[in-house]
Motif scaffolding. Structure first.
Motif, PDB file in Angstrom:
ATOM      1  N   ARG A 125       0.805  -1.224   0.000  1.00 39.64           N
ATOM      2  CA  ARG A 125       0.000   0.000   0.000  1.00 39.64           C
ATOM      3  C   ARG A 125       0.838   1.274   0.000  1.00 39.64           C
ATOM      4  O   ARG A 125       0.523   2.233  -0.727  1.00 39.64           O
ATOM      5  N   GLN A 126       1.910   1.343   0.797  1.00 39.77           N
ATOM      6  CA  GLN A 126       2.733   2.551   0.804  1.00 39.77           C
ATOM      7  C   GLN A 126       3.499   2.699  -0.515  1.00 39.77           C
ATOM      8  O   GLN A 126       3.672   3.812  -1.037  1.00 39.77           O
ATOM      9  N   ALA A 127       3.949   1.569  -1.078  1.00 39.52           N
ATOM     10  CA  ALA A 127       4.647   1.637  -2.367  1.00 39.52           C
ATOM     11  C   ALA A 127       3.707   2.103  -3.469  1.00 39.52           C
ATOM     12  O   ALA A 127       4.086   2.933  -4.325  1.00 39.52           O
ATOM     13  N   ALA A 128       2.455   1.585  -3.449  1.00 42.84           N
ATOM     14  CA  ALA A 128       1.469   2.013  -4.450  1.00 42.84           C
ATOM     15  C   ALA A 128       1.166   3.495  -4.300  1.00 42.84           C
ATOM     16  O   ALA A 128       1.068   4.237  -5.303  1.00 42.84           O
ATOM     17  N   PHE A 129       1.019   3.937  -3.051  1.00 45.39           N
ATOM     18  CA  PHE A 129       0.767   5.355  -2.800  1.00 45.39           C
ATOM     19  C   PHE A 129       1.918   6.212  -3.323  1.00 45.39           C
ATOM     20  O   PHE A 129       1.715   7.226  -4.018  1.00 45.39           O
ATOM     21  N   GLY A 130       3.171   5.832  -3.001  1.00 46.12           N
ATOM     22  CA  GLY A 130       4.320   6.635  -3.398  1.00 46.12           C
ATOM     23  C   GLY A 130       4.498   6.687  -4.908  1.00 46.12           C
ATOM     24  O   GLY A 130       4.793   7.757  -5.478  1.00 46.12           O
ATOM     25  N   VAL A 150      11.423  -0.068  -4.343  1.00 45.33           N
ATOM     26  CA  VAL A 150      11.969  -1.426  -4.483  1.00 45.33           C
ATOM     27  C   VAL A 150      13.058  -1.675  -3.441  1.00 45.33           C
ATOM     28  O   VAL A 150      13.100  -2.735  -2.803  1.00 45.33           O
ATOM     29  N   CYS A 151      13.939  -0.707  -3.258  1.00 48.67           N
ATOM     30  CA  CYS A 151      14.983  -0.845  -2.226  1.00 48.67           C
ATOM     31  C   CYS A 151      14.363  -0.991  -0.842  1.00 48.67           C
ATOM     32  O   CYS A 151      14.834  -1.790  -0.007  1.00 48.67           O
ATOM     33  N   TRP A 152      13.313  -0.236  -0.599  1.00 47.59           N
ATOM     34  CA  TRP A 152      12.606  -0.309   0.691  1.00 47.59           C
ATOM     35  C   TRP A 152      12.046  -1.713   0.915  1.00 47.59           C
ATOM     36  O   TRP A 152      12.225  -2.319   1.979  1.00 47.59           O
ATOM     37  N   LEU A 153      11.360  -2.241  -0.106  1.00 48.25           N
ATOM     38  CA  LEU A 153      10.727  -3.544   0.037  1.00 48.25           C
ATOM     39  C   LEU A 153      11.744  -4.667   0.150  1.00 48.25           C
ATOM     40  O   LEU A 153      11.492  -5.690   0.794  1.00 48.25           O
ATOM     41  N   VAL A 154      12.910  -4.500  -0.452  1.00 52.57           N
ATOM     42  CA  VAL A 154      13.922  -5.552  -0.398  1.00 52.57           C
ATOM     43  C   VAL A 154      14.667  -5.527   0.937  1.00 52.57           C
ATOM     44  O   VAL A 154      14.903  -6.561   1.570  1.00 52.57           O
ATOM     45  N   GLY A 159       8.424  -0.997   8.620  1.00 54.15           N
ATOM     46  CA  GLY A 159       9.735  -1.602   8.400  1.00 54.15           C
ATOM     47  C   GLY A 159      10.839  -0.610   8.649  1.00 54.15           C
ATOM     48  O   GLY A 159      11.349  -0.500   9.754  1.00 54.15           O
ATOM     49  N   SER A 160      11.200   0.123   7.659  1.00 50.96           N
ATOM     50  CA  SER A 160      12.244   1.138   7.780  1.00 50.96           C
ATOM     51  C   SER A 160      11.595   2.514   7.775  1.00 50.96           C
ATOM     52  O   SER A 160      11.108   2.977   6.730  1.00 50.96           O
ATOM     53  N   PRO A 161      11.545   3.203   8.904  1.00 53.63           N
ATOM     54  CA  PRO A 161      10.989   4.565   8.917  1.00 53.63           C
ATOM     55  C   PRO A 161      11.755   5.514   7.994  1.00 53.63           C
ATOM     56  O   PRO A 161      11.167   6.430   7.420  1.00 53.63           O
ATOM     57  N   VAL A 162      13.054   5.287   7.862  1.00 56.73           N
ATOM     58  CA  VAL A 162      13.862   6.150   6.995  1.00 56.73           C
ATOM     59  C   VAL A 162      13.382   6.053   5.556  1.00 56.73           C
ATOM     60  O   VAL A 162      13.223   7.066   4.843  1.00 56.73           O
ATOM     61  N   ALA A 163      13.135   4.817   5.113  1.00 58.28           N
ATOM     62  CA  ALA A 163      12.668   4.625   3.738  1.00 58.28           C
ATOM     63  C   ALA A 163      11.307   5.273   3.529  1.00 58.28           C
ATOM     64  O   ALA A 163      11.043   5.875   2.473  1.00 58.28           O
ATOM     65  N   PHE A 164      10.422   5.152   4.545  1.00 58.71           N
ATOM     66  CA  PHE A 164       9.087   5.761   4.422  1.00 58.71           C
ATOM     67  C   PHE A 164       9.194   7.267   4.258  1.00 58.71           C
ATOM     68  O   PHE A 164       8.567   7.868   3.363  1.00 58.71           O
ATOM     69  N   TRP A 165       9.993   7.903   5.108  1.00 57.51           N
ATOM     70  CA  TRP A 165      10.105   9.360   5.036  1.00 57.51           C
ATOM     71  C   TRP A 165      10.914   9.807   3.799  1.00 57.51           C
ATOM     72  O   TRP A 165      10.686  10.911   3.285  1.00 57.51           O
TER      73      TRP A 165
END
Length: 789
Positions: free
Chosen positions: A583-588, A643-647, A671-677
Motif C-alpha cells: 500500500r505505501q509503495a502504491a501510494f508513493g 523497491v529498495c525499501w521492500l527488499v 519496516g524502515s521509517p527512513v525509507a518511508f520518510w
C-alpha cells in the motif's frame, strides 16, 4: 491398668501360664515422689539404696508413667541407668525423644513436636493469621510454644503476643495476661497448658467477662472436665483443639460399671465417689448413722453405675486410659515374644535367649522397642526409633447443649501417618462457633485484601499486618489476600474489577464501521471524478482548451489521479501482509507519477513560451518526447526507492498492544521509517519544484496558461502534506490510517479541483471561450497591452 492386666491374664494365647501383677504409686505431681516411687519399685525396699535390689520375686517388668513430662524425665534418667523399660501414657515433652539421655523411655502418646505441627496446621486451616500464644512456664508449655512458633514461622500466620502462665503464682499472672489479650486485635489464642494451670486464669476471665475469643486447646485441657464446667462456658464457648486419640477397649465400660465400694473395702476413694455419683451417704460401720445429725439419705449399695451418665463412664472422654491400655499390652507382648524365643535363634550373643523367669532389664527393653501388636479394636502399635507410636490426634470442638453442659465432639483428625496435605481431616459442618454459629470467626491483623488488590507490607510490622493496594494497570488478582498481581496474556486485558482477564478488542480501520465505510465511499466517488473529466476531455479533444495543454499529458494526469484516489482503498480493511507490503509503495509511485505529470506540464508551458521567441534554442524541445522523459525519470526514481525499501526492510503486519493497552491495534509496521520518510520527502521535492516553476511562469502571456492553476494546486498539495506530518505522528491506530487516507483524498482533490475544474467550466458553461476566434481576439488584446506598456 487393672482392666488391661485382668484381660491379659485371662487370655490363653498371651503369656500362657504366666501371671502379670502390678503395684501403684501416686507421684502427686511431685518430682520427689516420682523418684521415690521409682526407687521403691526397683529396690523393693521402703528405704531404697541405689544399685541394691532387696526383692527376689516377682520380677520388675517396667513402669507405666509418669503422667507429667517433668516426672517422666526424672524417672527416665534414673531407670535409664539400669535400662528398666518405661512407657508413659501422657508425657509429651520432645526432650524425651532423645535416645542418648533417655535410652529406656517409650510412650504411647505423640511428642509435642507433632502436636505443635498439628496446632499450626489447625490455625492455618481456619485462616487465622494473627494469633496469640499462652504457655505454662514448664517444659510442657515452653517447648510446645517454641515449637509452635517455629512451625508458624514462614507461613501466612504471625504471632501477635506470647505470654507465660506462671505456675508459681496463685493468680497465674492473670491480670497481666488478660490486659494483653484485651489490647490485642488477635481473637484466636493457642493455649499450651494443663487444666489445673489454666483454671485460675479462666476464673479471672469470667470475673472480667472476657468473651469473643477463639481458644485453640492443646491436648492438656481440650477434653478437661474441669474446664468444661458451666461457669466457664461463656468464656470458653469457642474452643477447638487437639486431643489424645481415643480407641475402643472392648469390655472396659462393663468393667467400670461393675466397680463397687464393697468389692474394694480398702479403697477410701470409692465411697466418696459413690456418694457424689448418687447423692447419698455411704454407711460407715464405725459411725452410728442413726445418731448422727446427717440428714442425707443412706446409700443402699444397690445403685447401678450403668444407670447414670457421667464423665466417669463416658467412653468418649477416656483418652489417657486408652494409652495406658496400649502400654500394658506392649509390655505383655514384649514378654510374650521374650518367652517365645527359640534356643539358638535369640537376639543376644551367639543367638542366646533370655529366661522369662530370670531376665535382665536390658533384655526385655530390646523386645519392648521392637514390639508389634494389634489391640482388640484393630489398632496396630509399633514404636519408632525414638520410642514413639505413630502420631495421631482427634480434633475436638466444644458443643453446648440445651441443658448447659458441654460435649467434646470429635470433628476431625490429624494423622501424621498420612501424606502431607491429607493428614488433616475436618468436618466443617460439625463445628459450632459460639452458640451454634457455623461462620468461622476471623483473627487478622489487617482486613482481607479483596480480589483486584494485592498485599503490601507495613514498615516495621509483621507480614500479617499489611495494606491493600489496587493492582497496577494491566494486572489482576483473582484471589483474596494475593501477595502479588499477575499480568494478563498479551491478547487479554483486566476487567473493570481487575479480577479476571477479558479478550482485548481488535482495532483496525474496518469496512463495518462508519468511518471505514464513509472513507471507502468517498474514495470511490472521488476516483470517478477524473474518469468523468477524462471522458469529457476525450469528447472535446479537438477544442483549443484541450489541445493547448498537451492532451496526452492531461489524459495521463487524469489516469494517475484516478489511481491516487483508488490507492487509498488499500489502507481500509484488515492489514494483511500483502496490503502492508504494497500500500505505501502504491501510494508513493502513483503520486510520483501524478506530480511528475504536473511538473512536465509546467516545464512544457515555460518551454512553449520561450520557444516562440526568435532564434530560441528551445524549439527543438517542443514536443511530447521531453514530457515523457521527465515523467519517466521522476517516476523511476520513486520506483527505485520503493523497491529498495521492500527488499531491505519491507513493511509487515503487527499487533500493537503498547499504544493503547486495552485494545489490540492491528496495523502495518513500515519496516524502515527512513525509507518511508524518504519516499514521502521525494514527493515533497517534486511538488516543491513544480510549485516554484509554476509560480515563476504564472504570468506568461499564453492562451490557457495552466501555470496559475498549477501554482494553486501545488500550494494546496504541499499545505495538505505539511499539515499531515504532525497529525500523522500524533495519532495512533485506525485514526492514523484515516489521517493518511484523508491526506491522500485532500491532496488529490486539490489537484483535480485547481487544474481541471476551470477547464471543465469553460468546456461546459462557457463554450464561446473555447473557440479559435476568442483566442485570436485575446492575443490581439494582449499584444496591444504590451505595446502600450
Amino acid at each position: 491398668m487393672v482392666f488391661s492386666i485382668e484381660q491379659i491374664n485371662k487370655n490363653p494365647n498371651l503369656l500362657p501360664n504366666i501371671t502379670m501383677g502390678f503395684r501403684f504409686y501416686d507421684s502427686c505431681r511431685m518430682m520427689q515422689r516420682s523418684i521415690q516411687g521409682s526407687l521403691w519399685l526397683m529396690t523393693g525396699h521402703n528405704q531404697p539404696v541405689p544399685q541394691f535390689c532387696c526383692q527376689r520375686k516377682p520380677l520388675l517388668v517396667g513402669t507405666v508413667g509418669d503422667a507429667g513430662s517433668s516426672g517422666s524425665i526424672v524417672i527416665a534418667r534414673l531407670q535409664g541407668l539400669y535400662r528398666v523399660s518405661q512407657i508413659s501414657y501422657v508425657s509429651t515433652s520432645p526432650l524425651l525423644s532423645d535416645r542418648h539421655h533417655f535410652p529406656s523411655f517409650l510412650r504411647t502418646i505423640p511428642s509435642d513436636s507433632f502436636q505443635s505441627r498439628g496446632l499450626a496446621q489447625l490455625v492455618l486451616y481456619f485462616g487465622w493469621t494473627w494469633v496469640g500464644i499462652l504457655v505454662e512456664d514448664n517444659d510442657y508449655g515452653q517447648l510446645g510454644g517454641t515449637l509452635l512458633k517455629k512451625e508458624l514461622d514462614g507461613t501466612s500466620a504471625c504471632v501477635a503476643f506470647s505470654e507465660n502462665i506462671i505456675l508459681s503464682r496463685a493468680d497465674r499472672n492473670a491480670l497481666h495476661i488478660i490486659q494483653v489479650i484485651k489490647s490485642s486485635s488477635a481473637s484466636a489464642i493457642v493455649v499450651f497448658s494443663s487444666d489445673a494451670g489454666l483454671s485460675p486464669l479462666v476464673d479471672e476471665m469470667v470475673r472480667q467477662n472476657l468473651t469473643g475469643r477463639v481458644w485453640i486447646a492443646s491436648e492438656g485441657w481440650s477434653t478437661s472436665t474441669l474446664m468444661s464446667m458451666e461457669k466457664y462456658l461463656n468464656v470458653l464457648n469457642m474452643t477447638i483443639g487437639l486431643a489424645i486419640h481415643s480407641g475402643e477397649m472392648p469390655g472396659f465400660l462393663e468393667h467400670l460399671n461393675n466397680v463397687h465400694p464393697s468389692s474394694s473395702p480398702d479403697d477410701a476413694l470409692l465411697p466418696k465417689f459413690w456418694e457424689e455419683a448418687f447423692g447419698c451417704k455411704w454407711p460407715d460401720p464405725k459411725v452410728n448413722f442413726s445418731m448422727s445429725q446427717n440428714t442425707a439419705k443412706l446409700c443402699t449399695g444397690a445403685e447401678k453405675l450403668g444407670s447414670i451418665q457421667t464423665s466417669y463412664n463416658d467412653m468418649a472422654t477416656l483418652r489417657a486410659p486408652y494409652n495406658i491400655y496400649r502400654a500394658v499390652y506392649a509390655f505383655a507382648n514384649a514378654l510374650h515374644n521374650l518367652s517365645s524365643c527359640r534356643k539358638g535363634q535369640g537376639p543376644f550373643h551367639q543367638g542366646t535367649c533370655a529366661n522369662i523367669m530370670d531376665f535382665q532389664p536390658w533384655q526385655l527393653l530390646h523386645y519392648v522397642k521392637k514390639v508389634y501388636f494389634q489391640t482388640k479394636d484393630g489398632y496396630q502399635s509399633l514404636f519408632n526409633e525414638n520410642g514413639e507410636v505413630p502420631a495421631q490426634y482427634d480434633i475436638i470442638n466444644w458443643h453446648r447443649d440445651t441443658d448447659g453442659t458441654v460435649r467434646h465432639v470429635t470433628v476431625g483428625s490429624y494423622d501424621l501417618g498420612l501424606p502431607l496435605g491429607q493428614n488433616l481431616i475436618i468436618n466443617d459442618s460439625a463445628i459450632h462457633w459460639a452458640s451454634g454459629k457455623s461462620q468461622v470467626p476471623l483473627s487478622r491483623c489487617s482486613p482481607s485484601c479483596p480480589i483486584g488488590h494485592r498485599k503490601a507490607g507495613k514498615e516495621g510490622e509483621p507480614v500479617c499486618c499489611f495494606m491493600c493496594l489496587p493492582c497496577p494497570q494491566g494486572e489482576i488478582s483473582n484471589q483474596t489476600d494475593s501477595t502479588e498481581c499477575s499480568k494478563c496474556p498479551w491478547d487479554k486485558w483486566p476487567s473493570s474489577t481487575q479480577d479476571h482477564c477479558i479478550l482485548k478488542s481488535i482495532e483496525f480501520l474496518s469496512l463495518d464501521e462508519i468511518l471505514g465505510s464513509s472513507l471507502m465511499t468517498i474514495c470511490i466517488f472521488c476516483s470517478l471524478v477524473p474518469v468523468v473529466i477524462l471522458r469529457l476531455f476525450v469528447q472535446h479533444r479537438n477544442t483549443p482548451i484541450v489541445k493547448a495543454n498537451n492532451r496526452s499529458l492531461s489524459y495521463l494526469l487524469l489516469l494517475s489521479l484516478t489511481l491516487c484516489f483508488l490507492c487509498s482503498l488499500a489502507f481500509i480493511g484488515y492489514p494483511t501482509a500483502v496490503k502492508c507490503l504494497l500500500r505505501q509503495a502504491a501510494f508513493g509511485i502513483t503520486f510520483a507519477l501524478c506530480v511528475s505529470c504536473i511538473l512536465a506540464k509546467t516545464i512544457m508551458v515555460v518551454i512553449a513560451f520561450n520557444a516562440t521567441k526568435p532564434n530560441s534554442s528551445l524549439r527543438r524541445w517542443v514536443g511530447p518526447q521531453l514530457s515523457y522523459i521527465i515523467i519517466s525519470v521522476c517516476t523511476f526514481i520513486q520506483v527505485l526507492l520503493c523497491v529498495c525499501w521492500l527488499v531491505v526492510s519491507h513493511p509487515f503486519s503487527v499487533h500493537n498492544t503498547h499504544s493503547q493497552p486495552e485494545i489490540i491495534i492491528v496495523e502495518c509496521n513500515e519496516g524502515s521509517p527512513v525509507a518511508f520518510w524518504c519516499m514521502l520527502g521525494y514527493l515533497g521535492v517534486l511538488a516543491t519544484i513544480s510549485f516554484i516553476v509554476a509560480f515563476l511562469a504564472r504570468k506568461l502571456p499564453d492562451s490557457f496558461n495552466e501555470a496559475q492553476y498549477i501554482t494553486f494546486s501545488m500550494l494546496a498539495f504541499l499545505s495538505v502534506w505539511l499539515s499531515f506530518i504532525p497529525a500523522y505522528l500524533s495519532t495512533k491506530g485506525k485514526y492514523m490510517v484515516a489521517m493518511e487516507i484523508f491526506a491522500i483524498l485532500s491532496s488529490s482533490s486539490a489537484l483535480v479541483s485547481c487544474i481541471y475544474f476551470p477547464k471543465c467550466y469553460i468546456i461546459l458553461l462557457r463554450p464561446e471561450m473555447n473557440s479559435k476566434e476568442y483566442l485570436i481576439r485575446r492575443e490581439v488584446n494582449q499584444e496591444s497591452k504590451a505595446k502600450y506598456a
